[in-house]
Design a protein around this motif. Structure first.
Motif, mmCIF file in Angstrom:
data_model
loop_
_atom_site.group_PDB
_atom_site.id
_atom_site.type_symbol
_atom_site.label_atom_id
_atom_site.label_comp_id
_atom_site.label_asym_id
_atom_site.label_seq_id
_atom_site.Cartn_x
_atom_site.Cartn_y
_atom_site.Cartn_z
ATOM 1 N N TYR A 257 0.842 -1.196 0.000
ATOM 2 C CA TYR A 257 0.000 0.000 0.000
ATOM 3 C C TYR A 257 0.877 1.245 0.000
ATOM 4 N N ARG A 258 0.448 2.244 -0.793
ATOM 5 C CA ARG A 258 1.138 3.532 -0.834
ATOM 6 C C ARG A 258 0.091 4.632 -0.835
ATOM 7 N N ASP A 259 0.568 5.860 -0.731
ATOM 8 C CA ASP A 259 -0.336 6.999 -0.797
ATOM 9 C C ASP A 259 -0.998 7.043 -2.171
ATOM 10 N N ALA A 260 -2.304 7.324 -2.199
ATOM 11 C CA ALA A 260 -3.052 7.293 -3.462
ATOM 12 C C ALA A 260 -2.485 8.273 -4.483
ATOM 13 N N GLU A 261 -2.039 9.430 -4.050
ATOM 14 C CA GLU A 261 -1.455 10.402 -4.977
ATOM 15 C C GLU A 261 -0.115 9.909 -5.505
ATOM 16 N N THR A 262 0.650 9.242 -4.674
ATOM 17 C CA THR A 262 1.911 8.656 -5.131
ATOM 18 C C THR A 262 1.664 7.625 -6.225
ATOM 19 N N ILE A 263 0.648 6.812 -6.037
ATOM 20 C CA ILE A 263 0.308 5.815 -7.066
ATOM 21 C C ILE A 263 -0.076 6.499 -8.364
ATOM 22 N N ARG A 264 -0.841 7.585 -8.275
ATOM 23 C CA ARG A 264 -1.220 8.333 -9.486
ATOM 24 C C ARG A 264 0.020 8.835 -10.206
ATOM 25 N N GLN A 265 1.012 9.326 -9.466
ATOM 26 C CA GLN A 265 2.252 9.804 -10.073
ATOM 27 C C GLN A 265 3.030 8.661 -10.717
ATOM 28 N N GLU A 266 3.063 7.525 -10.061
ATOM 29 C CA GLU A 266 3.722 6.348 -10.641
ATOM 30 C C GLU A 266 3.095 5.972 -11.980
ATOM 31 N N ARG A 267 1.774 5.876 -11.981
ATOM 32 C CA ARG A 267 1.093 5.443 -13.191
ATOM 33 C C ARG A 267 1.288 6.455 -14.320
ATOM 34 N N ALA A 268 1.366 7.726 -13.972
ATOM 35 C CA ALA A 268 1.558 8.768 -14.990
ATOM 36 C C ALA A 268 2.895 8.615 -15.701
ATOM 37 N N MET A 269 3.888 8.035 -15.017
ATOM 38 C CA MET A 269 5.189 7.816 -15.654
ATOM 39 C C MET A 269 5.293 6.408 -16.229
ATOM 40 N N GLY A 270 4.175 5.687 -16.268
ATOM 41 C CA GLY A 270 4.152 4.364 -16.880
ATOM 42 C C GLY A 270 4.640 3.252 -15.995
ATOM 43 N N PHE A 271 4.660 3.487 -14.682
ATOM 44 C CA PHE A 271 5.160 2.484 -13.748
ATOM 45 C C PHE A 271 4.000 1.835 -13.022
ATOM 46 N N THR A 272 3.826 0.525 -13.202
ATOM 47 C CA THR A 272 2.715 -0.212 -12.593
ATOM 48 C C THR A 272 3.195 -1.330 -11.675
ATOM 49 N N HIS A 273 4.516 -1.476 -11.517
ATOM 50 C CA HIS A 273 5.160 -2.567 -10.781
ATOM 51 C C HIS A 273 5.168 -3.868 -11.571
ATOM 52 N N SER A 274 4.696 -3.835 -12.800
ATOM 53 C CA SER A 274 4.846 -4.989 -13.677
ATOM 54 C C SER A 274 6.281 -5.031 -14.197
ATOM 55 N N HIS A 275 6.851 -6.221 -14.264
ATOM 56 C CA HIS A 275 8.185 -6.371 -14.842
ATOM 57 C C HIS A 275 8.161 -6.125 -16.348
ATOM 58 N N ASN A 276 6.970 -5.989 -16.915
ATOM 59 C CA ASN A 276 6.838 -5.687 -18.338
ATOM 60 C C ASN A 276 6.759 -4.190 -18.613
ATOM 61 N N ASP A 277 6.783 -3.360 -17.561
ATOM 62 C CA ASP A 277 6.739 -1.909 -17.748
ATOM 63 C C ASP A 277 7.936 -1.438 -18.574
ATOM 64 N N THR A 278 7.716 -0.403 -19.362
ATOM 65 C CA THR A 278 8.805 0.231 -20.095
ATOM 66 C C THR A 278 9.187 1.514 -19.360
ATOM 67 N N VAL A 279 10.256 1.430 -18.590
ATOM 68 C CA VAL A 279 10.737 2.573 -17.808
ATOM 69 C C VAL A 279 12.209 2.778 -18.128
ATOM 70 N N ASP A 280 12.583 4.002 -18.495
ATOM 71 C CA ASP A 280 13.989 4.318 -18.745
ATOM 72 C C ASP A 280 14.626 4.650 -17.395
ATOM 73 N N TRP A 281 15.179 3.610 -16.763
ATOM 74 C CA TRP A 281 15.684 3.788 -15.404
ATOM 75 C C TRP A 281 16.873 4.731 -15.326
ATOM 76 N N SER A 282 17.578 4.932 -16.422
ATOM 77 C CA SER A 282 18.734 5.848 -16.401
ATOM 78 C C SER A 282 18.285 7.289 -16.215
ATOM 79 N N LYS A 283 16.990 7.561 -16.469
ATOM 80 C CA LYS A 283 16.477 8.925 -16.336
ATOM 81 C C LYS A 283 15.646 9.130 -15.072
ATOM 82 N N VAL A 284 15.535 8.074 -14.266
ATOM 83 C CA VAL A 284 14.753 8.182 -13.039
ATOM 84 C C VAL A 284 15.640 8.731 -11.926
ATOM 85 N N VAL A 285 15.184 9.773 -11.263
ATOM 86 C CA VAL A 285 15.935 10.376 -10.183
ATOM 87 C C VAL A 285 15.915 9.450 -8.976
ATOM 88 N N ARG A 286 17.083 9.118 -8.456
ATOM 89 C CA ARG A 286 17.189 8.259 -7.276
ATOM 90 C C ARG A 286 17.378 9.105 -6.049
#
Length: 286
Positions: A257-286
């Protein structure tokens, strides 16, 4: 260091789907980054979950799941017959019959009590199974936030429901209490499978599994639990689990479980926690 195991926990503290936490448990979770609740679900409630778990772990839905069905202790592409730590992501996405099950309802109510500053919502779920006599069925020590895009609000509560007894022999959860309060996230690197370590950038073409370097001050606490019990941990706590050297399966149903707004932000960047997601991890701020 003692485990937080309230002997008064159990189904008697439930009213319908609501399991009543004590103020001390809420405070302990925030301070130490984890919580253990014993005997939360009954055998009658667990029984309908078991067949679904076994069907997923057997690979019945693998053709539709892609990388969401994999071995979390070995590289992508490992044949099913060689799996050690079986991982099935997002089961209720692939079989909607699982949505809103009793585990979801109870864990949601507990998450609501742990997170009173906002709205907690189910972010993802997974089935995890360690095959018998697989000493390498290890989940490397890590922080969950190392796997995810870093958002402004990083609150989480990740539940692990024991569908089988879990102990040190079969690789129960282990945590380093208090690491959830470290100022900086530790450096995570893709697991090295004997091909030579990567250059430190997050590359999941070969491996979804990340590892961290432990500190000399880390004090590991093991969290053995019986079937029907829960462990809950924060996304910043250092945790992992060992291999299974027992003759029985270790079976776990995870719901995070996470904050509902955080989940909305995740989904907006195409991140669903599926290993099939297309995420350019080199551009994700750590």
């Amino acid at each position: 260091m003692q485990r937080i195991t309230n002997p008064a926990s159990g189904t008697h503290r439930r009213q319908g789907d609501t399991y009543h936490l004590t103020p001390e448990e809420v405070a302990a979770y925030r301070r130490d980054g984890y919580l253990v609740l014993h005997d939360v679900l009954t055998e009658e409630e667990l029984a309908p979950l078991d067949p679904w778990f076994d069907r997923f772990v057997a690979g019945e839905f693998a053709d539709k799941m892609g990388r969401d069905f994999c071995d979390m202790s070995q590289p992508y592409g490992t044949p099913l017959e060689q799996f050690q730590l079986v991982n099935a992501m997002l089961p209720s996405t692939y079989r909607p019959e699982l949505a809103g099950n009793v585990y979801h309802r109870i864990s949601q109510q507990i998450a609501d009590q742990l997170y009173q500053e906002g709205t907690a919502a189910l972010d993802y779920e997974q089935f995890l199974a360690k095959r018998p006599n697989q000493e390498r069925a290890e989940f490397a020590m890590h922080q969950d936030l190392g796997y995810w895009p870093k958002t402004e609000n990083t609150w989480t509560a990740t539940f692990s429901l024991a569908l089988s007894d879990s102990d040190i022999e079969n690789g129960c959860l282990q945590v380093v209490p208090g690491t959830n309060r470290e100022a900086e996230l530790r450096q995570h690197k893709p697991k090295d499978y004997g091909k030579g370590q990567t250059d430190g950038s997050v590359n999941r073409d070969d491996s979804h599994t990340l590892v961290i370097e432990s500190k000399a001050t880390d004090e590991v606490v093991y969290l053995p639990v019986k079937r029907g019990s829960l462990t809950i941990h924060d996304e910043r706590i250092v945790h992992g689990s060992g291999g299974n050297v027992s003759p029985q399966w270790r079976k776990t149903y995870v719901a995070a479980y996470r904050d509902a707004e955080t989940i909305r932000q995740e989904r907006a960047m195409g991140f669903t926690h599926s290993h099939n997601d297309t995420v350019d991890w080199s551009k994700v701020v750590r």
